[in-house]
Write a protein that holds these residues in place. Structure first.
Motif, PDB file in Angstrom:
ATOM      1  N   VAL A 102      73.419  85.152 -30.219  1.00  0.00           N
ATOM      2  CA  VAL A 102      72.444  85.026 -31.206  1.00  0.00           C
ATOM      3  C   VAL A 102      71.159  85.325 -30.322  1.00  0.00           C
ATOM      4  N   VAL A 103      71.059  85.234 -29.238  1.00  0.00           N
ATOM      5  CA  VAL A 103      69.716  85.862 -28.618  1.00  0.00           C
ATOM      6  C   VAL A 103      69.597  87.220 -28.556  1.00  0.00           C
ATOM      7  N   ASP A 104      70.669  88.061 -28.357  1.00  0.00           N
ATOM      8  CA  ASP A 104      70.708  89.286 -28.644  1.00  0.00           C
ATOM      9  C   ASP A 104      70.388  90.023 -30.151  1.00  0.00           C
ATOM     10  N   ARG A 105      70.869  89.063 -30.876  1.00  0.00           N
ATOM     11  CA  ARG A 105      70.682  89.641 -32.170  1.00  0.00           C
ATOM     12  C   ARG A 105      69.045  88.979 -33.065  1.00  0.00           C
ATOM     13  N   ARG A 106      68.269  88.276 -31.974  1.00  0.00           N
ATOM     14  CA  ARG A 106      67.052  87.576 -32.250  1.00  0.00           C
ATOM     15  C   ARG A 106      67.359  86.495 -33.630  1.00  0.00           C
ATOM     16  N   GLU A 107      68.479  85.863 -33.307  1.00  0.00           N
ATOM     17  CA  GLU A 107      68.790  84.717 -34.341  1.00  0.00           C
ATOM     18  C   GLU A 107      68.059  83.787 -33.709  1.00  0.00           C
ATOM     19  N   ALA A 108      67.791  83.367 -32.589  1.00  0.00           N
ATOM     20  CA  ALA A 108      67.238  82.409 -31.726  1.00  0.00           C
ATOM     21  C   ALA A 108      66.227  83.035 -30.967  1.00  0.00           C
ATOM     22  N   VAL A 109      65.038  82.829 -31.202  1.00  0.00           N
ATOM     23  CA  VAL A 109      63.853  83.343 -30.290  1.00  0.00           C
ATOM     24  C   VAL A 109      62.969  82.640 -29.585  1.00  0.00           C
ATOM     25  N   PRO A 110      62.189  83.035 -28.442  1.00  0.00           N
ATOM     26  CA  PRO A 110      61.366  82.242 -27.671  1.00  0.00           C
ATOM     27  C   PRO A 110      60.136  82.204 -28.503  1.00  0.00           C
ATOM     28  N   VAL A 111      59.491  81.029 -27.935  1.00  0.00           N
ATOM     29  CA  VAL A 111      58.129  80.583 -28.690  1.00  0.00           C
ATOM     30  C   VAL A 111      57.255  79.950 -27.667  1.00  0.00           C
ATOM     31  N   SER A 112      55.944  80.371 -27.775  1.00  0.00           N
ATOM     32  CA  SER A 112      55.275  79.524 -26.743  1.00  0.00           C
ATOM     33  C   SER A 112      53.785  79.510 -27.230  1.00  0.00           C
ATOM     34  N   HIS A 113      52.984  78.583 -26.554  1.00  0.00           N
ATOM     35  CA  HIS A 113      51.503  78.603 -26.859  1.00  0.00           C
ATOM     36  C   HIS A 113      50.866  79.671 -26.706  1.00  0.00           C
ATOM     37  N   PRO A 114      49.865  80.073 -27.553  1.00  0.00           N
ATOM     38  CA  PRO A 114      48.954  81.350 -27.563  1.00  0.00           C
ATOM     39  C   PRO A 114      48.546  81.386 -25.970  1.00  0.00           C
ATOM     40  N   ALA A 115      47.934  80.234 -25.446  1.00  0.00           N
ATOM     41  CA  ALA A 115      47.058  80.170 -24.250  1.00  0.00           C
ATOM     42  C   ALA A 115      47.620  79.824 -22.952  1.00  0.00           C
ATOM     43  N   TYR A 116      48.599  78.994 -23.347  1.00  0.00           N
ATOM     44  CA  TYR A 116      49.283  78.411 -21.798  1.00  0.00           C
ATOM     45  C   TYR A 116      50.743  78.618 -21.809  1.00  0.00           C
ATOM     46  N   ASP A 117      51.301  79.014 -20.630  1.00  0.00           N
ATOM     47  CA  ASP A 117      52.577  79.118 -20.372  1.00  0.00           C
ATOM     48  C   ASP A 117      53.169  77.823 -20.227  1.00  0.00           C
ATOM     49  N   SER A 118      54.585  77.800 -20.163  1.00  0.00           N
ATOM     50  CA  SER A 118      55.208  76.461 -20.074  1.00  0.00           C
ATOM     51  C   SER A 118      56.522  76.815 -19.262  1.00  0.00           C
ATOM     52  N   ASP A 119      56.952  75.780 -18.370  1.00  0.00           N
ATOM     53  CA  ASP A 119      58.102  75.925 -17.761  1.00  0.00           C
ATOM     54  C   ASP A 119      59.682  75.561 -18.654  1.00  0.00           C
ATOM     55  N   ILE A 120      59.253  75.054 -19.815  1.00  0.00           N
ATOM     56  CA  ILE A 120      60.274  74.801 -20.842  1.00  0.00           C
ATOM     57  C   ILE A 120      60.614  76.027 -21.507  1.00  0.00           C
ATOM     58  N   ASP A 121      62.000  76.157 -21.571  1.00  0.00           N
ATOM     59  CA  ASP A 121      62.390  77.294 -22.351  1.00  0.00           C
ATOM     60  C   ASP A 121      62.411  76.953 -23.874  1.00  0.00           C
ATOM     61  N   LEU A 122      61.233  77.236 -24.422  1.00  0.00           N
ATOM     62  CA  LEU A 122      61.282  76.936 -26.033  1.00  0.00           C
ATOM     63  C   LEU A 122      61.758  77.908 -26.806  1.00  0.00           C
ATOM     64  N   ARG A 123      62.817  77.713 -27.582  1.00  0.00           N
ATOM     65  CA  ARG A 123      63.431  78.558 -28.550  1.00  0.00           C
ATOM     66  C   ARG A 123      63.306  77.937 -30.135  1.00  0.00           C
ATOM     67  N   THR A 124      63.310  78.818 -30.986  1.00  0.00           N
ATOM     68  CA  THR A 124      63.289  78.430 -32.228  1.00  0.00           C
ATOM     69  C   THR A 124      63.983  79.489 -33.286  1.00  0.00           C
ATOM     70  N   ALA A 125      63.664  79.324 -34.512  1.00  0.00           N
ATOM     71  CA  ALA A 125      64.771  80.188 -35.610  1.00  0.00           C
ATOM     72  C   ALA A 125      64.259  81.600 -35.605  1.00  0.00           C
ATOM     73  N   GLY A 126      64.963  82.375 -35.640  1.00  0.00           N
ATOM     74  CA  GLY A 126      64.510  83.960 -35.599  1.00  0.00           C
ATOM     75  C   GLY A 126      64.956  83.993 -37.282  1.00  0.00           C
ATOM     76  N   ILE A 127      65.153  85.403 -37.569  1.00  0.00           N
ATOM     77  CA  ILE A 127      65.857  85.990 -38.865  1.00  0.00           C
ATOM     78  C   ILE A 127      67.275  86.250 -38.603  1.00  0.00           C
ATOM     79  N   PRO A 128      68.182  85.558 -39.331  1.00  0.00           N
ATOM     80  CA  PRO A 128      69.527  85.692 -38.919  1.00  0.00           C
ATOM     81  C   PRO A 128      70.248  87.003 -39.944  1.00  0.00           C
ATOM     82  N   ILE A 129      69.526  87.943 -39.815  1.00  0.00           N
ATOM     83  CA  ILE A 129      69.978  89.246 -40.757  1.00  0.00           C
ATOM     84  C   ILE A 129      69.622  90.283 -39.955  1.00  0.00           C
ATOM     85  N   VAL A 130      70.694  91.464 -39.623  1.00  0.00           N
ATOM     86  CA  VAL A 130      70.609  92.553 -39.165  1.00  0.00           C
ATOM     87  C   VAL A 130      70.576  93.689 -40.240  1.00  0.00           C
ATOM     88  N   PHE A 131      69.803  94.309 -40.263  1.00  0.00           N
ATOM     89  CA  PHE A 131      69.652  95.699 -41.208  1.00  0.00           C
ATOM     90  C   PHE A 131      70.030  97.201 -40.307  1.00  0.00           C
TER      91      PHE A 131
END
Length: 415
Positions: A343-372
């Protein structure tokens, strides 16, 4: 944000987003990931309800409580991706005029107020259609636009009313809340289907229309895919917990160190299961010799499988089943599932982060589960961290308002 290498399917379409919380914002998130320009409208006093959802991310990492003004709710961080934000006090006549100016420039409006609220505020379909006959206006509510005004709904209310809570769990167990907000996620998918269908119809007719999606209707339509009355009439237990006895063996079985899901509904698969268990003679046991007999004796069959699987670790059970061609999988925690390279390689689950601060936690969220094959998906590198962050840009560049007028609207509390 995703690096885009090709055009996205909905490039060039503009969406005015009146939504809040989860169901509506997920619909516009899907449209953003497919390439539409999203202008998110929030109340100047606090903005989207999701901004107050714990946990938060900021300079101190992940926290349960907001500690700094620039801490951002992870809910907002994930749902507001790819959207520009403006603030409008829609109870003010001047704000409604700004909204209608936005509609004149737009293709789509999405709102998830309770039934009747948008019309009462003067931002409903009738007002929008009057200034733009091509507008596609989607209303996503708990019970549909035809429901009595004021019927409020949250995901758990819809799960309760749809029957979904009694579709899960065992026969003697309390109702089971589905662990993901299934009603909040399902209704927006139908909303996007409706929007894309209306776009196609607009290509032929030149005019837009109103789309009305009910959260209750969306989830109930999924519950209705099983015929509960027929199972009751046949004396079949419909609520069977970790397994589906009318397809036995089909379900989740306990191992020494976790759980495994397996499917062995047909003869070839059942025989493979019995060989994996080291007991091929079960295929000749009259209780398990064919599909109907296995269903009729599902309780005994499931007990036999559990007696085997409980003696072995999950890795052994999955390997033994796969060696015999039986579909099987480890039951994983969501954190592990979101790191699956498939799912990572197909960008169906993607990383997300605060725009100003880095985090040691691997935050992941929903991508677009469609490949064109001929298009890309992903989100523009924009997000309204502050309420009304893009007021000057949208009102000035998109609508052509002067700096003086924008300043006056801000001073009056309209934006």
């Amino acid at each position: 944000m995703t690096e885009l290498t090709r055009d996205r399917p909905l490039e060039g379409l503009r969406v005015i987003d009146l939504t809040r919380a989860l169901a509506g914002p997920y619909a516009t998130l899907l449209l953003a990931g497919l390439g539409a320009e999203i202008i998110k409208v929030e109340d100047p006093r606090g903005g989207d309800l999701a901004r107050e959802n714990s946990p938060y991310v900021g300079r101190d990492g992940i926290t349960v409580e907001r500690k700094h003004s620039d801490d951002v709710s992870i809910s907002h961080l994930t749902r507001a991706r790819g959207k520009r934000g403006v603030s409008l006090d829609l109870k003010r006549a001047e704000a409604r005029e700004i909204f209608l100016d936005l509609v004149r420039s737009a293709d789509i409006v999405v709102e998830n107020f309770t039934a009747g609220t948008a019309d009462r505020l003067g931002v409903g379909y009738a007002a929008s259609q009057a200034v733009n006959s091509r507008i596609i206006y989607c209303s996503l509510s708990g019970f549909g636009a035809t429901a009595p005004e004021g019927g409020k709904a949250m995901d758990i209310i819809i799960q309760a009313l749809s029957g979904a809570m009694y579709a899960s769990g065992g026969p003697d167990e309390p109702p089971v809340r589905i662990g993901i907000p299934i009603a909040d996620m399902l209704a927006p998918v139908f909303s996007v289907i409706g929007i894309l269908s209306a776009l196609e119809q607009r290509h032929r007719t030149g005019t837009g229309q109103h789309i009305d999606v009910s959260m209750l209707g969306a989830l109930t339509s999924f519950v209705a895919i099983e015929n509960w009355s027929a199972m009751a009439a046949a004396g079949m237990q419909a609520r069977t917990g970790l397994t589906v006895q009318r397809l036995s063996p089909f379900g989740v079985f306990e191992c020494a160190d976790g759980y495994v899901a397996l499917v062995a509904v047909h003869e070839k698969l059942a025989e493979g299961l019995f060989r994996a268990m080291g007991n091929p003679d079960l295929a000749r046991d009259p209780r398990f010799a064919n599909r109907d007999s296995r269903v009729a004796n599902a309780v005994a069959l499931e007990a036999t499988i559990n007696a085997w699987s409980r003696r072995h670790p999950t890795a052994h059970v999955v390997a033994a089943l796969e060696a015999e061609g039986v579909p099987a999988a480890l039951v994983r925690h969501p954190e592990d599932a979101l790191r699956d390279t498939r799912v990572v390689d197909r960008r169906e689950a993607v990383p997300v982060s605060h725009p100003a601060y880095d985090s040691d936690i691997d935050l992941r969220t929903a991508g677009i589960p469609i490949v064109f094959s001929g298009a890309d998906t992903g989100f523009d590198d924009v997000m309204p961290i502050r309420v009304g962050e893009h007021n000057d840009q949208v009102l000035g560049e998109t609508l052509g308002y002067s700096a003086d007028r924008i300043a006056e609207l801000r001073a009056q509390g309209v934006i």
